[in-house]
Design an enzyme around this catalytic site. Structure first.
Site, short mmCIF file in Angstrom:
data_model
loop_
_atom_site.label_atom_id
_atom_site.label_comp_id
_atom_site.label_asym_id
_atom_site.label_seq_id
_atom_site.Cartn_x
_atom_site.Cartn_y
_atom_site.Cartn_z
N ASP A 372 64.63 18.54 44.38
CA ASP A 372 63.24 18.97 44.29
C ASP A 372 62.89 19.24 42.82
O ASP A 372 63.76 19.33 41.96
CB ASP A 372 62.95 20.18 45.18
N ASN A 380 51.42 23.23 39.09
CA ASN A 380 50.13 23.35 39.78
C ASN A 380 49.28 24.46 39.18
O ASN A 380 48.07 24.30 38.98
CB ASN A 380 50.35 23.61 41.27
N GLU A 415 57.60 19.64 47.37
CA GLU A 415 58.14 18.99 46.17
C GLU A 415 59.59 18.56 46.39
O GLU A 415 60.32 18.30 45.43
CB GLU A 415 58.05 19.93 44.96
#
Length: 493
Positions: A372, A380, A415
């Site tokens: 990940d 973000n 993710e």
């Protein structure tokens, strides 16, 4: 029964049925009607008896015979009678036997069930009056039978309507049964106004070797052919009207007339295949005849029916294609992650189970790599979700570019990703994971420059389940996070 009852009518007989009790009942009831009555339990035994000693009357008791299994052998018995009488005792529950056996030769039949006494009375009457030979088939009846066979073959062609070429070939082959037809073809209008020769079929004799693509000098874009005004098949497809050329020279194209005449073609009929609604036809059927002949109103109507059937078949093929495309689209949506274009979690779990079964069966190694994006929430929060989406797509594209054809990339979470790697040991899995880590670290992402990933690697154990493998590889991924991120950890056994 007295001997007088059968005087002057007695003959030899052969009774065929697979059930011993029915053979015994028939012998007991009807033996007095014959000079000699023999029995057989099947077609093979009956054929041997007939070869050794002919019988004046063959009685086929169809009860307990299987149409799907016994028809060819019993049919050969009927075919070999050479005008001698055949009586079929047919159960009312399976009258399909009658047309099937009649295809092999003439016969009379009685519908059962009949008691032994009724059978004896029926046979006595027939032997007294004589078995009536099948009347000669008139030309009109022969033509009707041929046309019915054409219709039946055309309807059977609909079974191939999932593919236009197979449907066209089957339909053209059926149209050859029309009296006088030596070659049949189907033209279909494709997108962009391109009319092409979809299928054709010719007789082994007469028009053997005829290829309309050669006669028309092309097989596609036929609406641009210089013969579109002269050849009925093209004319019907272009105009939507039936075109009948009862002498090829009337078309005003000497080369066309010569090419058709060289293959014994004396008349050509073009039938437009109607569209579902208003607009240009779907194409045309083209029938080439070995002689010119007039058609009745019923025959011309039958031609229209065949064209309608062709339209139905082409529409079915179109719907099948649309259904397959829709199914493919739905399957893609159900199995693919919309953002990254890789397999979604549910499809990944399904593929993982398949690979585990394959690895068990062939005793091959199987590795699972989980990774990940490090600190993805910060991406973000700092740069916005559009940049985060770009990062996910870039990571997926970078990883996919490094994988082999049989490796599967799965987006297993927000993710989080997995790589299912068949034929891969733990050591090879570590090497693959390191390549992924280095490539993703170097990948440029518009808006946030770079990201890194942490990875865990595990090899499937001999008796391990998919869930257990996922637990171990995720534990390795957690250790990679704790070790400082942007690194690879191998799962413990």
């Amino acid at each position: 029964m007295s001997q007088q009852e059968g005087a002057g009518t007695r003959t030899t007989g052969l009774f065929v049925n697979p059930v011993g009790q029915r053979r015994a009942q028939f012998q007991h009831a009807c033996a007095g009607l014959f000079d000699e009555l023999r029995v057989a339990d099947g077609a093979e035994a009956a054929a041997l008896q007939l070869a050794a000693q002919p019988a004046g009357l063959l009685v086929l008791d169809l009860d307990r015979f299987d149409l799907a299994i016994d028809l060819p052998a019993l049919g050969q018995l009927v075919a070999g009678r050479a005008g001698q009488p055949v009586l079929a005792l047919c159960p009312f529950t399976n009258a399909r036997w009658l047309p099937a056996l009649m295809a092999f030769g003439p016969l009379e039949y009685a519908i059962g069930p009949l008691s032994p006494e009724e059978t004896r009375s029926y046979l006595h009457a027939r032997l007294q009056n004589g078995f009536t030979p099948a009347p000669a088939v008139s030309p009109a009846e022969a033509e009707l039978a041929a046309l019915l066979a054409v219709r039946s073959g055309a309807q059977q062609a609909l079974a191939e309507a999932d593919d236009t070429i197979r449907f066209g070939e089957r339909l053209c082959a059926a149209l050859l049964g029309w009296p006088g037809v030596v070659h049949a073809a189907m033209f279909q209008l494709r997108g962009g106004g391109d009319l092409r020769l979809e299928a054709q079929h010719g007789q082994h004799q007469g028009a053997a070797g005829l290829d309309l693509a050669q006669v028309l000098q092309r097989g596609e874009r036929l609406l641009q052919s210089p013969l579109r005004h002269a050849f009925p098949g093209l004319l019907a497809a272009a105009s939507g009207e039936m075109a009948l050329l009862d002498a090829p020279e009337k078309a005003g194209e000497p080369e066309l007339a010569q090419a058709l005449g060289a293959h014994g073609v004396r008349m050509v009929l073009g039938l437009p295949i109607p569209a579902s609604g208003p607009g240009a036809p779907r194409g045309a059927l083209c029938l080439l005849f070995d002689h010119a002949r007039p058609f009745s109103r019923a025959q011309l109507t039958a031609f229209d029916d065949l064209a309608q059937l062709a339209a139905f078949g082409l529409r079915m093929a179109e719907l099948m294609r649309e259904s397959e495309q829709l199914l493919g689209r739905v399957t893609h949506l159900a199995t693919t992650d919309a953002l990254t274009g890789v397999a979604n979690r549910r499809h990944g779990e399904y593929l993982m189970e398949l690979e585990i079964k394959r690895a068990r069966r062939y005793r091959l190694p199987l590795a699972l790599v989980a990774f990940d994006i490090d600190r993805f929430r910060n991406v973000n929060d700092t740069y916005g979700h559009p940049v985060g989406d770009m990062a996910l797509r870039t990571v997926a594209d970078t990883a996919r570019a490094l994988l082999r054809a049989n490796d599967v990339l799965v987006r297993s979470g927000g993710e989080e990703f997995q790589v299912i790697a068949p034929h891969t040991s733990a050591i090879d899995g570590l090497k693959l994971a390191e390549k992924l880590r280095a490539a993703i670290e170097q990948a440029e992402i518009p808006g946030c420059d770079h990201v890194t990933v942490s990875l865990g690697v595990a090899q499937l154990g001999e008796t391990e389940s998919g869930d257990s493998l996922a637990v171990r590889v995720n534990a390795a991924l957690v250790r990679a996070k704790r070790a400082g991120r942007n690194c690879v950890e191998l799962a413990m056994q």
